[in-house]
Scaffold this motif. Structure first.
Motif, PDB file in Angstrom:
ATOM      1  N   LYS A   1       0.829  -1.206   0.000  1.00 45.07           N
ATOM      2  CA  LYS A   1       0.000   0.000   0.000  1.00 45.07           C
ATOM      3  C   LYS A   1       0.864   1.257   0.000  1.00 45.07           C
ATOM      4  N   MET A   2       1.966   1.244   0.757  1.00 44.27           N
ATOM      5  CA  MET A   2       2.862   2.401   0.784  1.00 44.27           C
ATOM      6  C   MET A   2       3.477   2.660  -0.588  1.00 44.27           C
ATOM      7  N   ALA A   3       3.855   1.589  -1.280  1.00 45.78           N
ATOM      8  CA  ALA A   3       4.409   1.749  -2.629  1.00 45.78           C
ATOM      9  C   ALA A   3       3.374   2.354  -3.573  1.00 45.78           C
ATOM     10  N   LEU A   4       2.110   1.915  -3.423  1.00 43.25           N
ATOM     11  CA  LEU A   4       1.031   2.462  -4.250  1.00 43.25           C
ATOM     12  C   LEU A   4       0.813   3.945  -3.960  1.00 43.25           C
ATOM     13  N   LEU A   5       0.829   4.324  -2.678  1.00 42.48           N
ATOM     14  CA  LEU A   5       0.629   5.727  -2.305  1.00 42.48           C
ATOM     15  C   LEU A   5       1.767   6.601  -2.818  1.00 42.48           C
ATOM     16  N   ARG A   6       2.987   6.084  -2.741  1.00 45.72           N
ATOM     17  CA  ARG A   6       4.129   6.870  -3.250  1.00 45.72           C
ATOM     18  C   ARG A   6       3.989   7.109  -4.748  1.00 45.72           C
ATOM     19  N   ARG A   7       3.514   6.080  -5.477  1.00 42.88           N
ATOM     20  CA  ARG A   7       3.291   6.271  -6.923  1.00 42.88           C
ATOM     21  C   ARG A   7       2.204   7.312  -7.159  1.00 42.88           C
ATOM     22  N   GLN A   8       1.114   7.268  -6.344  1.00 42.30           N
ATOM     23  CA  GLN A   8       0.042   8.245  -6.514  1.00 42.30           C
ATOM     24  C   GLN A   8       0.545   9.666  -6.277  1.00 42.30           C
ATOM     25  N   ILE A   9       1.348   9.836  -5.214  1.00 43.22           N
ATOM     26  CA  ILE A   9       1.873  11.168  -4.899  1.00 43.22           C
ATOM     27  C   ILE A   9       2.799  11.643  -6.011  1.00 43.22           C
ATOM     28  N   ARG A  10       3.607  10.719  -6.566  1.00 44.11           N
ATOM     29  CA  ARG A  10       4.470  11.095  -7.697  1.00 44.11           C
ATOM     30  C   ARG A  10       3.636  11.490  -8.907  1.00 44.11           C
ATOM     31  N   ASP A  11       2.484  10.826  -9.090  1.00 46.13           N
ATOM     32  CA  ASP A  11       1.626  11.136 -10.243  1.00 46.13           C
ATOM     33  C   ASP A  11       1.008  12.530 -10.138  1.00 46.13           C
ATOM     34  N   PHE A  12       0.877  13.045  -8.903  1.00 40.34           N
ATOM     35  CA  PHE A  12       0.344  14.400  -8.748  1.00 40.34           C
ATOM     36  C   PHE A  12       1.384  15.448  -9.132  1.00 40.34           C
ATOM     37  N   ALA A  13       2.648  15.080  -9.097  1.00 41.11           N
ATOM     38  CA  ALA A  13       3.725  16.056  -9.292  1.00 41.11           C
ATOM     39  C   ALA A  13       3.723  16.715 -10.671  1.00 41.11           C
ATOM     40  N   PRO A  14       3.518  15.977 -11.798  1.00 39.29           N
ATOM     41  CA  PRO A  14       3.602  16.642 -13.106  1.00 39.29           C
ATOM     42  C   PRO A  14       2.648  17.824 -13.264  1.00 39.29           C
ATOM     43  N   ALA A  15       1.410  17.682 -12.790  1.00 35.84           N
ATOM     44  CA  ALA A  15       0.457  18.788 -12.922  1.00 35.84           C
ATOM     45  C   ALA A  15       0.912  19.991 -12.109  1.00 35.84           C
ATOM     46  N   ARG A  16       1.394  19.728 -10.896  1.00 37.72           N
ATOM     47  CA  ARG A  16       1.865  20.830 -10.050  1.00 37.72           C
ATOM     48  C   ARG A  16       3.114  21.469 -10.663  1.00 37.72           C
ATOM     49  N   ASP A  17       4.021  20.630 -11.173  1.00 37.54           N
ATOM     50  CA  ASP A  17       5.240  21.158 -11.788  1.00 37.54           C
ATOM     51  C   ASP A  17       4.923  21.965 -13.047  1.00 37.54           C
ATOM     52  N   ALA A  18       3.917  21.513 -13.798  1.00 41.24           N
ATOM     53  CA  ALA A  18       3.540  22.236 -15.017  1.00 41.24           C
ATOM     54  C   ALA A  18       3.011  23.632 -14.678  1.00 41.24           C
ATOM     55  N   LYS A  19       2.186  23.719 -13.631  1.00 41.34           N
ATOM     56  CA  LYS A  19       1.672  25.035 -13.217  1.00 41.34           C
ATOM     57  C   LYS A  19       2.810  25.933 -12.748  1.00 41.34           C
ATOM     58  N   ARG A  20       3.753  25.328 -11.995  1.00 39.11           N
ATOM     59  CA  ARG A  20       4.869  26.116 -11.488  1.00 39.11           C
ATOM     60  C   ARG A  20       5.765  26.574 -12.643  1.00 39.11           C
ATOM     61  N   ALA A  21       5.982  25.682 -13.627  1.00 39.80           N
ATOM     62  CA  ALA A  21       6.812  26.037 -14.782  1.00 39.80           C
ATOM     63  C   ALA A  21       6.166  27.140 -15.606  1.00 39.80           C
ATOM     64  N   GLU A  22       4.836  27.091 -15.732  1.00 43.49           N
ATOM     65  CA  GLU A  22       4.128  28.133 -16.495  1.00 43.49           C
ATOM     66  C   GLU A  22       4.277  29.485 -15.806  1.00 43.49           C
ATOM     67  N   ARG A  23       4.209  29.482 -14.455  1.00 45.43           N
ATOM     68  CA  ARG A  23       4.388  30.742 -13.729  1.00 45.43           C
ATOM     69  C   ARG A  23       5.802  31.270 -13.926  1.00 45.43           C
ATOM     70  N   LYS A  24       6.790  30.358 -13.915  1.00 43.85           N
ATOM     71  CA  LYS A  24       8.178  30.798 -14.090  1.00 43.85           C
ATOM     72  C   LYS A  24       8.413  31.292 -15.516  1.00 43.85           C
ATOM     73  N   ARG A  25       7.765  30.617 -16.487  1.00 44.85           N
ATOM     74  CA  ARG A  25       7.939  31.018 -17.884  1.00 44.85           C
ATOM     75  C   ARG A  25       7.381  32.427 -18.103  1.00 44.85           C
TER      76      ARG A  25
END
Length: 505
Positions: free
Chosen positions: A259-283
């Motif tokens: 279950k912990m491995a599954l949760l870590r994958r889920q949390i990693r999957d949230f990162a691209p959307a957050r990183d994309a928003k942050r990158a757009e602000r920086k751009r």
């Protein structure tokens, strides 16, 4: 014997339950009278303002509010949606070495406030002075026996220790006091599980809970084993199959790790959307300002006062878990973002620091950190140090920091002088009265970084979109209107500078 009756106030001011507990603790040996508890703000001083919005989320959070004197049994199945939980009666305990009594008292006040936030009634407190906690039962043997008698006399359900107990210590203390024993980390995790709202927040809390639970699983002997073997006719697999097999506790551990491995994958999957928003602000060179600070210091109230964001405000520890990003505009027209982040607390469990690292990244990637400190707290220096330690952990020590003493309306001039000694350049503000908000906004705008490229251009009037973009995401030094177009001198992003290049002068 401790008086278990609930004292009543002679006027209409409600009795602070945390202060009441710590004062009554003087009746027991090894415990000194504490001052008024300040971990939770007095309700008489706590109020919401027009900038806080409608606060719709408060109704949802209060739907399963624990209440005193209520049975946990349902009288009718139709009531299931409105079920409220009975308040848990707890006794809190702590151990401190010689010379650290004041710090231990502040920590115990905070633990009492954490327990109240989690939905408990703190009946009494025990504080023991000894060089080191007992490796077997945390408290010494005699004090543990005294605690057992106190728990029996008060009818408490739970004992909460002001530290992270080893599994063996918790079991040994439970065997003595005969009620459930938990530690500070368990209480913080419980509050987080109650307040998490977003999918990412819930996944982060569950991961932290499982990391804490994994080394604390208990087995119950052979009756819980899953061992192979036995006669063929009795349902066993026969010869060649007899072996140790997998016990119940091993099975539980494997499921938790999966279950912990599954949760870590889920949390990693949230990162691209957050990183994309942050990158757009920086751009677009949109500067970001992170509001960080101790829990219940008033970060959300300050965000509401600065932006009218309407995020949830509550007089509770860890009311905010999910990062909230809001748009703000400087006096010169530049746009920047303000981010409300999760609060910190002393001895924050490392499981939570790791699980919430994605949320704390908002602090690490900010251009400016607004460090909010509760001016009315009895130990603001400890708050400052705790938050700066976490800021250092996420690699944000070199980011511009603006220290703000919030709740300035609750302190007198003498206290302000003491706080000024802690941080000579700090600002004083009150999100309730609006004091110092204009100065804080001006300090934030002055600290915002300028865009990278300086341009001078004569922009045709039919390209007003470029002038508008320069106003929104850049810093205008000067602007005049001429016959051929708008003469612009500004600091802008590399992307916008490339678009203005054909009109450069």
């Amino acid at each position: 014997m401790t008086d278990t009756t609930t004292p009543t106030s002679t006027d209409e001011t409600p009795v602070d339950p945390v202060a009441r507990v710590l004062e009554r603790a003087a009746a027991h040996s090894g415990v000194r009278v504490f001052g008024a508890a300040q971990a939770l703000q007095n309700e008489a001083a706590f109020s919401r303002t027009d900038t806080d919005g409608e606060q719709w989320d408060r109704e949802e959070r209060a739907a399963l509010r624990r209440v005193p004197g209520l049975s946990t049994e349902l009288e009718d199945v139709s009531e299931v949606e409105y079920r409220q939980l009975r308040l848990e009666n707890v006794v809190i305990v702590g151990v401190h070495p010689q010379g650290e009594q004041e710090d231990a008292e502040n920590s115990l006040r905070e633990l009492a406030a954490l327990a109240e936030t989690a939905g408990a009634v703190v009946l009494d407190a025990v504080l023991q002075r000894r060089p080191h906690p007992d490796p077997a039962t945390y408290l010494g043997r005699g004090k543990a026996q005294e605690l057992r008698d106190l728990v029996a006399a008060l009818g408490a359900d739970t004992v909460i220790a002001d530290t992270e107990l080893a599994p063996s210590q918790r079991r040994a203390l439970e065997d003595v006091v005969k009620v459930k024993v938990i530690d500070r980390t368990t209480v913080i995790l419980d509050i987080f599980s109650q307040h998490a709202k977003s999918r990412e927040g819930k996944a982060q809390v569950e991961l932290a809970q499982l990391e804490y639970l994994l080394p604390r699983l208990r087995g119950w002997g052979d009756s819980m084993s899953r061992q192979a073997g036995g006669q063929v006719g009795a349902g066993g697999a026969g010869m060649g199959s007899r072996g140790p097999g997998e016990t119940k506790i091993e099975l539980d551990r494997r499921r938790i790790r999966t279950k912990m491995a599954l949760l870590r994958r889920q949390i990693r999957d949230f990162a691209p959307a957050r990183d994309a928003k942050r990158a757009e602000r920086k751009r677009n060179t949109i500067p970001s300002v992170a509001i960080a600070g101790y829990t219940n210091a008033g970060k959300s109230s300050l965000l509401n006062r600065l932006t009218s964001a309407g995020v949830l405000v509550e007089n509770a520890l860890f009311a905010t878990l999910d990062a909230t990003v809001r748009r703000a505009e400087a006096a010169d027209g530049r746009v920047y973002t303000l981010t409300d982040t999760v609060g910190f607390v002393r001895n924050l469990p490392h499981q939570l620091v790791e699980a919430f690292r994605s949320t704390l990244e908002e602090v690490g990637d900010a251009d400016v950190i607004v460090h909010v400190v509760d001016a009315a707290h009895p130990d603001p220096a400890a708050q400052l140090q705790t938050v700066r330690d976490v800021i250092g952990d996420v690699g944000a020590r070199d980011i511009t920091e603006i220290v703000v003493f919030n709740k300035a309306d609750l302190v007198d001039d003498d206290t302000r002088m003491v706080l000024r000694g802690l941080e000579p350049r700090a600002l004083f503000a009150s999100s309730r009265t609006g004091e110092g908000i204009a100065e804080l906004r001006a300090a934030i705008e002055a600290a915002l970084p300028l865009p990278a490229v300086e341009v001078r251009a004569l922009v045709p009037y039919d390209r007003g979109d470029l002038v508008s973009a320069a106003h929104e995401s850049g810093h205008i030094v000067s602007q005049t209107h001429e016959a051929a177009g708008t003469a612009l001198h500004a600091h802008v992003s590399e992307r916008l500078a490339a678009e203005l290049a054909p009109f450069a002068v």
